[in-house]
Structure formats: C-alpha cells, structure tokens
Write a protein that holds these residues in place. Structure first.
Motif, PDB file in Angstrom:
ATOM      1  N   SER A  33       0.824  -1.205   0.000  1.00 18.44           N
ATOM      2  CA  SER A  33       0.000   0.000   0.000  1.00 18.44           C
ATOM      3  C   SER A  33       0.861   1.260   0.000  1.00 18.44           C
ATOM      4  O   SER A  33       0.579   2.220  -0.727  1.00 18.44           O
ATOM      5  N   ARG A  34       1.913   1.276   0.807  1.00 16.37           N
ATOM      6  CA  ARG A  34       2.812   2.436   0.838  1.00 16.37           C
ATOM      7  C   ARG A  34       3.493   2.630  -0.517  1.00 16.37           C
ATOM      8  O   ARG A  34       3.624   3.758  -1.008  1.00 16.37           O
ATOM      9  N   TYR A  35       3.924   1.529  -1.138  1.00 15.43           N
ATOM     10  CA  TYR A  35       4.575   1.609  -2.449  1.00 15.43           C
ATOM     11  C   TYR A  35       3.616   2.155  -3.503  1.00 15.43           C
ATOM     12  O   TYR A  35       3.948   3.093  -4.237  1.00 15.43           O
ATOM     13  N   VAL A  36       2.421   1.594  -3.573  1.00 14.68           N
ATOM     14  CA  VAL A  36       1.441   2.031  -4.574  1.00 14.68           C
ATOM     15  C   VAL A  36       1.020   3.470  -4.326  1.00 14.68           C
ATOM     16  O   VAL A  36       0.892   4.265  -5.265  1.00 14.68           O
ATOM     17  N   ASP A  37       0.802   3.824  -3.071  1.00 14.89           N
ATOM     18  CA  ASP A  37       0.413   5.195  -2.737  1.00 14.89           C
ATOM     19  C   ASP A  37       1.475   6.183  -3.220  1.00 14.89           C
ATOM     20  O   ASP A  37       1.155   7.220  -3.810  1.00 14.89           O
ATOM     21  N   THR A  39       3.910   5.684  -5.631  1.00 15.46           N
ATOM     22  CA  THR A  39       4.117   5.685  -7.080  1.00 15.46           C
ATOM     23  C   THR A  39       2.961   6.303  -7.849  1.00 15.46           C
ATOM     24  O   THR A  39       3.156   6.769  -8.966  1.00 15.46           O
ATOM     25  N   THR A  40       1.774   6.309  -7.283  1.00 17.22           N
ATOM     26  CA  THR A  40       0.650   6.936  -7.983  1.00 17.22           C
ATOM     27  C   THR A  40       0.590   8.434  -7.752  1.00 17.22           C
ATOM     28  O   THR A  40      -0.083   9.146  -8.498  1.00 17.22           O
ATOM     29  N   LYS A  41       1.298   8.941  -6.745  1.00 13.45           N
ATOM     30  CA  LYS A  41       1.275  10.372  -6.444  1.00 13.45           C
ATOM     31  C   LYS A  41       2.560  11.101  -6.830  1.00 13.45           C
ATOM     32  O   LYS A  41       2.547  12.301  -7.031  1.00 13.45           O
ATOM     33  N   CYS A  42       3.656  10.393  -6.917  1.00 16.08           N
ATOM     34  CA  CYS A  42       4.957  10.996  -7.211  1.00 16.08           C
ATOM     35  C   CYS A  42       5.042  11.344  -8.706  1.00 16.08           C
ATOM     36  O   CYS A  42       4.858  10.465  -9.557  1.00 16.08           O
ATOM     37  N   PRO A  43       5.345  12.599  -9.058  1.00 17.55           N
ATOM     38  CA  PRO A  43       5.438  12.977 -10.472  1.00 17.55           C
ATOM     39  C   PRO A  43       6.522  12.200 -11.226  1.00 17.55           C
ATOM     40  O   PRO A  43       6.334  11.830 -12.381  1.00 17.55           O
ATOM     41  N   ALA A  44       7.644  11.944 -10.577  1.00 22.75           N
ATOM     42  CA  ALA A  44       8.726  11.203 -11.241  1.00 22.75           C
ATOM     43  C   ALA A  44       8.322   9.760 -11.506  1.00 22.75           C
ATOM     44  O   ALA A  44       8.614   9.210 -12.570  1.00 22.75           O
ATOM     45  N   CYS A  45       7.645   9.143 -10.568  1.00 21.68           N
ATOM     46  CA  CYS A  45       7.251   7.739 -10.718  1.00 21.68           C
ATOM     47  C   CYS A  45       6.100   7.574 -11.712  1.00 21.68           C
ATOM     48  O   CYS A  45       5.982   6.541 -12.369  1.00 21.68           O
ATOM     49  N   ARG A  46       5.259   8.587 -11.813  1.00 18.41           N
ATOM     50  CA  ARG A  46       4.117   8.509 -12.723  1.00 18.41           C
ATOM     51  C   ARG A  46       4.536   8.630 -14.181  1.00 18.41           C
ATOM     52  O   ARG A  46       3.844   8.148 -15.065  1.00 18.41           O
ATOM     53  N   ASP A  47       5.670   9.278 -14.440  1.00 19.68           N
ATOM     54  CA  ASP A  47       6.163   9.433 -15.807  1.00 19.68           C
ATOM     55  C   ASP A  47       6.938   8.184 -16.191  1.00 19.68           C
ATOM     56  O   ASP A  47       8.026   7.924 -15.676  1.00 19.68           O
ATOM     57  N   ILE A  48       6.377   7.406 -17.090  1.00 17.81           N
ATOM     58  CA  ILE A  48       6.961   6.108 -17.446  1.00 17.81           C
ATOM     59  C   ILE A  48       8.355   6.245 -18.057  1.00 17.81           C
ATOM     60  O   ILE A  48       9.199   5.354 -17.936  1.00 17.81           O
ATOM     61  N   ASP A  49       8.635   7.375 -18.702  1.00 17.06           N
ATOM     62  CA  ASP A  49       9.932   7.566 -19.338  1.00 17.06           C
ATOM     63  C   ASP A  49      11.033   7.946 -18.355  1.00 17.06           C
ATOM     64  O   ASP A  49      12.209   7.801 -18.656  1.00 17.06           O
ATOM     65  N   GLY A  51      11.344   6.672 -15.200  1.00 18.49           N
ATOM     66  CA  GLY A  51      11.691   5.589 -14.280  1.00 18.49           C
ATOM     67  C   GLY A  51      11.140   5.868 -12.893  1.00 18.49           C
ATOM     68  O   GLY A  51      10.143   6.551 -12.731  1.00 18.49           O
ATOM     69  N   ARG A  52      11.819   5.362 -11.881  1.00 17.67           N
ATOM     70  CA  ARG A  52      11.366   5.517 -10.500  1.00 17.67           C
ATOM     71  C   ARG A  52      12.355   6.370  -9.705  1.00 17.67           C
ATOM     72  O   ARG A  52      13.547   6.385  -9.984  1.00 17.67           O
ATOM     73  N   CYS A  53      11.856   7.007  -8.667  1.00 20.83           N
ATOM     74  CA  CYS A  53      12.707   7.810  -7.798  1.00 20.83           C
ATOM     75  C   CYS A  53      13.319   6.921  -6.702  1.00 20.83           C
ATOM     76  O   CYS A  53      12.993   5.742  -6.588  1.00 20.83           O
ATOM     77  N   GLU A  54      14.179   7.514  -5.888  1.00 18.06           N
ATOM     78  CA  GLU A  54      14.841   6.761  -4.818  1.00 18.06           C
ATOM     79  C   GLU A  54      13.849   6.251  -3.784  1.00 18.06           C
ATOM     80  O   GLU A  54      13.989   5.126  -3.281  1.00 18.06           O
ATOM     81  N   ASP A  55      12.865   7.078  -3.451  1.00 15.90           N
ATOM     82  CA  ASP A  55      11.859   6.651  -2.466  1.00 15.90           C
ATOM     83  C   ASP A  55      11.096   5.433  -2.957  1.00 15.90           C
ATOM     84  O   ASP A  55      10.810   4.513  -2.197  1.00 15.90           O
ATOM     85  N   SER A  56      10.785   5.428  -4.245  1.00 14.84           N
ATOM     86  CA  SER A  56      10.073   4.283  -4.814  1.00 14.84           C
ATOM     87  C   SER A  56      10.917   3.014  -4.709  1.00 14.84           C
ATOM     88  O   SER A  56      10.403   1.948  -4.356  1.00 14.84           O
ATOM     89  N   GLY A  57      12.198   3.133  -4.997  1.00 12.67           N
ATOM     90  CA  GLY A  57      13.096   1.982  -4.879  1.00 12.67           C
ATOM     91  C   GLY A  57      13.167   1.473  -3.451  1.00 12.67           C
ATOM     92  O   GLY A  57      13.157   0.260  -3.205  1.00 12.67           O
ATOM     93  N   ARG A  58      13.227   2.403  -2.508  1.00 15.54           N
ATOM     94  CA  ARG A  58      13.279   2.017  -1.093  1.00 15.54           C
ATOM     95  C   ARG A  58      11.989   1.317  -0.678  1.00 15.54           C
ATOM     96  O   ARG A  58      12.026   0.284   0.006  1.00 15.54           O
ATOM     97  N   LEU A  59      10.853   1.864  -1.104  1.00 17.83           N
ATOM     98  CA  LEU A  59       9.565   1.248  -0.758  1.00 17.83           C
ATOM     99  C   LEU A  59       9.406  -0.116  -1.419  1.00 17.83           C
ATOM    100  O   LEU A  59       8.854  -1.048  -0.826  1.00 17.83           O
TER     101      LEU A  59
END
Length: 79
Positions: A33-37, A39-49, A51-59
């Motif tokens: 739930s924390r990961y999905v929450d 990645t759906t709100k983070c602008p960097a994670c939402r942009d498929i081109d 990739g993911r941010c550091e917080d997303s990787g940690r989660l």
C-alpha cells in the motif's frame, strides 16, 4: 438455452459477510500500500519515461523484504 427454474431463487436480503483481520492489513499489504500510494502520487514515478525515484526503490525493497520474510515464516511452519 437457459431454462426457467421453479420456484425462482429468492433474492438476497442482506450483503454477504466478508471476513476481515479486525480492520488491519498484514505487514506485506501495508508495504504494498505504501509503495502504490507513493508511485501513484509521485510525479517522477508517474512518468513512465523517467523511471522511478529513490523513495520508490526504497519502498519496493521494503515490500520485497516483507514478502521474503512472510515466505520464510511459512516455509518454516510447513510440515
């Protein structure tokens, strides 16, 4: 071809009872739930081109660690 039934089925008068864990999610579900929450709100994670941010990787790693721990506990308890 659907044939008629005699008598017709009775309508459900109340919603089905759904089992719950006293309103709490398991640690694995909480981590997901924390990961999905995030990645759906983070602008960097939402942009498929981008990739993911550091917080997303940690989660994601926290979620995987919870899954590995749950699997380990289950494998130890299995007969």
């Amino acid at each position: 071809m659907d044939e008629r039934r005699d008598p017709p089925p009775k309508p459900v008068t109340r919603p089905p009872v759904i089992a719950s864990g006293a309103g709490k999610l398991s640690p694995l579900q909480q981590a997901w739930s924390r990961y999905v929450d995030h990645t759906t709100k983070c602008p960097a994670c939402r942009d498929i081109d981008r990739g993911r941010c550091e917080d997303s990787g940690r989660l994601w790693n926290a979620y995987r660690a919870q899954g590995d721990e749950a699997y380990q506990r289950l494998s130890e308890e299995a007969p």
